[in-house]
Design an enzyme around this catalytic site. Structure first.
Site, PDB file in Angstrom:
ATOM      1  N   ARG A 251      -9.466 -18.063 -31.805  1.00 44.68           N
ATOM      2  CA  ARG A 251     -10.277 -19.254 -32.184  1.00 44.68           C
ATOM      3  C   ARG A 251     -10.641 -19.393 -33.613  1.00 44.68           C
ATOM      4  O   ARG A 251     -10.617 -20.290 -34.415  1.00 44.68           O
ATOM      5  CB  ARG A 251     -11.482 -19.281 -31.547  1.00 44.68           C
ATOM      6  CG  ARG A 251     -12.088 -20.765 -30.922  1.00 44.68           C
ATOM      7  CD  ARG A 251     -13.221 -20.648 -29.788  1.00 44.68           C
ATOM      8  NE  ARG A 251     -13.670 -19.278 -30.016  1.00 44.68           N
ATOM      9  CZ  ARG A 251     -15.027 -18.999 -29.267  1.00 44.68           C
ATOM     10  NH1 ARG A 251     -15.599 -19.994 -28.546  1.00 44.68           N
ATOM     11  NH2 ARG A 251     -15.459 -17.850 -29.256  1.00 44.68           N
TER      12      ARG A 251
ATOM     13  N   LYS B  27      -6.173  -7.919 -15.356  1.00 46.41           N
ATOM     14  CA  LYS B  27      -7.596  -8.021 -14.402  1.00 46.41           C
ATOM     15  C   LYS B  27      -8.740  -8.367 -15.131  1.00 46.41           C
ATOM     16  O   LYS B  27      -8.720  -7.930 -16.449  1.00 46.41           O
ATOM     17  CB  LYS B  27      -7.473  -6.958 -13.626  1.00 46.41           C
ATOM     18  CG  LYS B  27      -8.008  -5.592 -14.482  1.00 46.41           C
ATOM     19  CD  LYS B  27      -8.154  -4.461 -13.299  1.00 46.41           C
ATOM     20  CE  LYS B  27      -9.114  -3.678 -13.478  1.00 46.41           C
ATOM     21  NZ  LYS B  27      -9.749  -3.114 -14.666  1.00 46.41           N
TER      22      LYS B  27
ATOM     23  N   ASP C 118      -1.079  -4.699 -13.914  1.00 45.08           N
ATOM     24  CA  ASP C 118      -1.952  -3.444 -13.238  1.00 45.08           C
ATOM     25  C   ASP C 118      -1.616  -2.214 -14.086  1.00 45.08           C
ATOM     26  O   ASP C 118      -0.351  -1.822 -13.635  1.00 45.08           O
ATOM     27  CB  ASP C 118      -1.736  -3.084 -11.915  1.00 45.08           C
ATOM     28  CG  ASP C 118      -2.819  -2.218 -11.496  1.00 45.08           C
ATOM     29  OD1 ASP C 118      -2.708  -0.980 -11.976  1.00 45.08           O
ATOM     30  OD2 ASP C 118      -3.172  -2.157 -10.368  1.00 45.08           O
ATOM     31  N   HIS C 119      -1.958  -2.046 -15.068  1.00 43.21           N
ATOM     32  CA  HIS C 119      -1.533  -0.916 -15.872  1.00 43.21           C
ATOM     33  C   HIS C 119      -1.278   0.379 -15.305  1.00 43.21           C
ATOM     34  O   HIS C 119      -0.274   1.161 -15.601  1.00 43.21           O
ATOM     35  CB  HIS C 119      -2.402  -0.524 -17.187  1.00 43.21           C
ATOM     36  CG  HIS C 119      -3.328   0.363 -17.048  1.00 43.21           C
ATOM     37  ND1 HIS C 119      -4.755  -0.172 -16.431  1.00 43.21           N
ATOM     38  CD2 HIS C 119      -3.639   1.640 -17.301  1.00 43.21           C
ATOM     39  CE1 HIS C 119      -5.373   1.006 -16.418  1.00 43.21           C
ATOM     40  NE2 HIS C 119      -4.854   1.999 -16.964  1.00 43.21           N
TER      41      HIS C 119
ATOM     42  N   LYS D 163       2.463   3.473 -15.737  1.00 43.62           N
ATOM     43  CA  LYS D 163       2.527   5.122 -16.008  1.00 43.62           C
ATOM     44  C   LYS D 163       3.535   5.618 -15.377  1.00 43.62           C
ATOM     45  O   LYS D 163       4.109   5.181 -14.089  1.00 43.62           O
ATOM     46  CB  LYS D 163       1.057   5.608 -15.272  1.00 43.62           C
ATOM     47  CG  LYS D 163      -0.161   5.191 -15.957  1.00 43.62           C
ATOM     48  CD  LYS D 163      -1.139   5.785 -15.320  1.00 43.62           C
ATOM     49  CE  LYS D 163      -2.610   5.115 -15.739  1.00 43.62           C
ATOM     50  NZ  LYS D 163      -3.489   6.073 -16.322  1.00 43.62           N
TER      51      LYS D 163
ATOM     52  N   GLU E   9     -13.105   9.949 -13.389  1.00 44.32           N
ATOM     53  CA  GLU E   9     -13.231   9.995 -14.753  1.00 44.32           C
ATOM     54  C   GLU E   9     -14.252  10.525 -15.075  1.00 44.32           C
ATOM     55  O   GLU E   9     -15.634  10.557 -14.674  1.00 44.32           O
ATOM     56  CB  GLU E   9     -13.422   8.610 -15.186  1.00 44.32           C
ATOM     57  CG  GLU E   9     -12.007   7.593 -14.721  1.00 44.32           C
ATOM     58  CD  GLU E   9     -12.123   6.239 -15.554  1.00 44.32           C
ATOM     59  OE1 GLU E   9     -11.947   5.937 -16.494  1.00 44.32           O
ATOM     60  OE2 GLU E   9     -12.786   5.467 -14.688  1.00 44.32           O
TER      61      GLU E   9
ATOM     62  N   ASP F 157     -13.196  -2.810  -9.960  1.00 50.34           N
ATOM     63  CA  ASP F 157     -12.842  -2.274 -11.274  1.00 50.34           C
ATOM     64  C   ASP F 157     -11.366  -1.337 -10.954  1.00 50.34           C
ATOM     65  O   ASP F 157     -10.512  -1.350 -11.618  1.00 50.34           O
ATOM     66  CB  ASP F 157     -13.800  -1.499 -11.918  1.00 50.34           C
ATOM     67  CG  ASP F 157     -13.106  -0.909 -13.540  1.00 50.34           C
ATOM     68  OD1 ASP F 157     -12.656  -1.770 -14.106  1.00 50.34           O
ATOM     69  OD2 ASP F 157     -13.308  -0.174 -13.937  1.00 50.34           O
TER      70      ASP F 157
ATOM     71  N   HIS G  65      -5.796  -0.797  -8.898  1.00 54.00           N
ATOM     72  CA  HIS G  65      -5.035   0.602  -9.014  1.00 54.00           C
ATOM     73  C   HIS G  65      -4.920   1.380  -7.839  1.00 54.00           C
ATOM     74  O   HIS G  65      -3.913   1.880  -7.474  1.00 54.00           O
ATOM     75  CB  HIS G  65      -5.799   1.362 -10.241  1.00 54.00           C
ATOM     76  CG  HIS G  65      -6.049   0.594 -11.536  1.00 54.00           C
ATOM     77  ND1 HIS G  65      -5.364  -0.189 -11.850  1.00 54.00           N
ATOM     78  CD2 HIS G  65      -7.304   0.633 -12.225  1.00 54.00           C
ATOM     79  CE1 HIS G  65      -5.774  -0.725 -12.985  1.00 54.00           C
ATOM     80  NE2 HIS G  65      -6.939  -0.245 -13.213  1.00 54.00           N
TER      81      HIS G  65
ATOM     82  N   LYS H 114     -16.959   7.142 -12.129  1.00 51.44           N
ATOM     83  CA  LYS H 114     -17.162   7.155 -13.410  1.00 51.44           C
ATOM     84  C   LYS H 114     -17.954   8.763 -13.447  1.00 51.44           C
ATOM     85  O   LYS H 114     -18.918   8.673 -12.612  1.00 51.44           O
ATOM     86  CB  LYS H 114     -17.783   6.271 -14.170  1.00 51.44           C
ATOM     87  CG  LYS H 114     -17.031   4.843 -14.137  1.00 51.44           C
ATOM     88  CD  LYS H 114     -16.659   4.351 -15.332  1.00 51.44           C
ATOM     89  CE  LYS H 114     -15.657   3.191 -15.225  1.00 51.44           C
ATOM     90  NZ  LYS H 114     -14.240   3.617 -16.029  1.00 51.44           N
TER      91      LYS H 114
END
Ligand code: BG6
Length: 508
Positions: free
Chosen positions: A50, A156, A185-186, A190, A224, A243, A248, A348
């Site tokens: 923008r 996502k 979906d990263h 991998k 994580e 998330d 995943h 997390k």
């Protein structure tokens, strides 16, 4: 795979060019593809935003992004010079038709200069609220019509629940055909995740034991140590289930549980994966507690550092009911997996950052060794290590040297790093290259996303209707809430401390 193909001339149109995702992941990945000779001879990166950045300022911002985020660090000056001469900034307001007409003209002009048709990749690194206006804007300007050469990439979150996913998807499908849509979906990019298929289907020895007769249960962990960092605003409306699990972890489950594909082909593989999601036993609303556990971190210590509670993180409600930990017990109701529990957990601020899939095999049918020899007995397990170790570990029992006869658990290891000395490409490098050559194998098809939402809806509904009374319920630096331990303990199991290093994991 890359050696055999090079993408054709490509115009890469990056919406949200000034945003974090572009800066942190997309452009560093494109630049690494350039360094490795995987970008086409003629390539342009058109950064749409923008605000009017200007070519030089945008390139300077991306140089910083690459320096800070690329696996290779600061770029060589001449390579960067050559790559960045193809970065152009385009100002466009997604709510105004005029901007899309200008964009169409700019793309036509680039193609005219090249003297032929190019692949056009529209990448939406924007908030999801802009997916629909951008898709419609592209459609109205005639930019989506070429089904062969035009692709749209979305990230996502694809919806917040089943209903909102269907709405977003319907909007995208009004303009694009399914084969043009690349939902990232990263995890699927991998190397270690792709290797699950190689391990299962390029070797004859695993398949005969990959079923209910030999497998006792499967544990999929994505833990994580990180908290929500600066993403509290997003995370408050997401939580661990949306998330990490909906996308995943479900994708990992599919790769472990799917039937062998006939060919390594986008539709065949995705058909087999969606079969798994369709076979998942629905979770009844009144049994959510039996199948799911949630947690939220309190303050605590991780690797010698004190960490605040989730509720004290930036942009997080002081009374937040958002889960930062989720565990699920699932059953795949088909011939192969009947009765085998699949336990999924993610959180997390846990004790370590580690992702792995652990296949726990059944015990021997008869113990032939003297009781004293087997005091140390552990089940046979195959651990597929995704992160930070990358490899496969088979844990089994061996005889200790000497007398008296004693059995001990040992490990047999395959390590990516040791076996292949090559550098591992980042997930985004693999995925962006796949988009450019039009290979959708590692992307989520609409029916997969829909099936995943469908399965989770009872859990999401019940959790939303019944705020947790005991949050926060696990300390930062622990392995999660007691509720998760109970989830598996009811079946006589316990989570394992993941395989953190070369030392064997142990039951806890
Ligand atoms: C993202 C989630 O999709 O995956 C993050 O939104 C999470 O919350 C991340 O941290 C984990 O990915 P990776 O590649 O770091 O394991």
């Amino acid at each position: 795979m890359k050696a055999a193909m090079t993408p054709s001339d490509t115009l890469f149109i990056l919406f949200g060019a000034g945003g974090d995702l572009s800066w942190r992941l997309v452009v560093p990945a494109l630049f690494n593809l350039f360094l490795d000779g995987h970008l086409p001879q003629r390539f342009k990166l058109l950064g749409v935003d923008r605000a009017d950045a200007g070519d030089a300022a945008l390139a300077a911002r991306y140089l910083k992004g690459v320096t800070e985020n690329s696996r290779r660090g600061a770029p060589p000056a001449d390579a960067w010079q050559s790559f960045s001469s193809n970065i152009h900034a385009i100002k466009l307001d997604a709510t105004e038709a005029e901007g899309f007409k200008q964009l169409a003209k700019a793309l036509d002009a680039h193609e005219a200069e090249w003297g032929g048709k190019a692949e056009r990749v529209f990448y939406l690194a924007t908030p999801p609220s802009l997916f629909e206006p951008i898709a419609l804007g592209l459609g109205a300007a005639g930019l989506a019509q070429d089904r062969e050469h035009v692709r749209l990439v979305v990230e996502k979150p694809l919806g917040n629940d089943l209903q909102s996913f269907r709405e977003i998807n319907a909007a995208l499908c009004r303009v694009f055909e399914e084969r043009q849509l690349f939902r990232i979906d990263h995890f699927l990019g991998k190397e270690t995740v792709q290797n699950i298929l190689a391990m299962r289907f390029a070797n004859p020895i695993f398949e005969p034991i990959w079923n209910r007769r030999y497998v006792d249960h499967v544990v999929i962990t994505a833990a994580e140590t990180l908290g929500v960092e600066q993403r509290g605003g997003y995370y408050e409306h997401a939580g661990a289930l949306r998330d990490m699990v909906q996308n995943h972890l479900f994708q990992l489950l599919c790769l472990v549980a799917m039937e062998p594909p006939v060919a390594y082909d986008a539709d065949d593989i995705r058909d087999k994966k969606v079969d798994v999601l369709h076979a998942l036993r629905p979770i009844p609303h009144d049994e959510v507690e039996t199948y799911a556990a949630r947690g939220q971190y309190a303050e605590g210590w991780i690797q010698g550092e004190q960490r605040p509670a989730y509720r004290a993180e930036p942009h997080v409600d002081a009374h937040s009911n958002t889960e930062t930990y989720a565990a699920l017990k699932l059953y795949v109701d088909n011939w192969r997996w009947q009765g085998v529990p699949f336990y999924l957990r993610t959180g997390k601020r846990l004790a370590a950052s580690v992702s792995e899939i652990s296949i726990r095999f059944r015990d021997v049918p008869h113990r032939a060794f003297p009781v004293a020899a087997g005091l140390n007995a552990q089940p046979t397990r195959l651990v597929i290590q995704l992160n930070p170790e990358q490899g496969i570990v088979l844990k089994f029992m061996a005889k200790e040297p000497g007398s008296p006869l004693r059995l001990s658990p040992v490990d047999m290891r395959f390590s990516y790093k040791e076996a292949f000395q090559a550098d591992t490409p980042a997930a985004y490098e693999t995925l962006l290259w796949d988009v450019m050559v039009g290979d959708a194998t590692l992307f989520m098809r609409a029916d997969q996303v829909e099936a995943a939402w469908q399965l989770l809806m009872p859990v999401l509904d019940v959790w939303a209707a019944n705020p947790a009374v005991n949050f926060p319920n696990y300390a930062a630096g622990s392995w999660g809430p007691e509720a998760a331990d109970l989830l598996v303990a009811r079946d006589g199991h316990s989570w394992l401390t993941p395989t953190l290093s070369k030392d064997s994991a142990h039951e806890r």
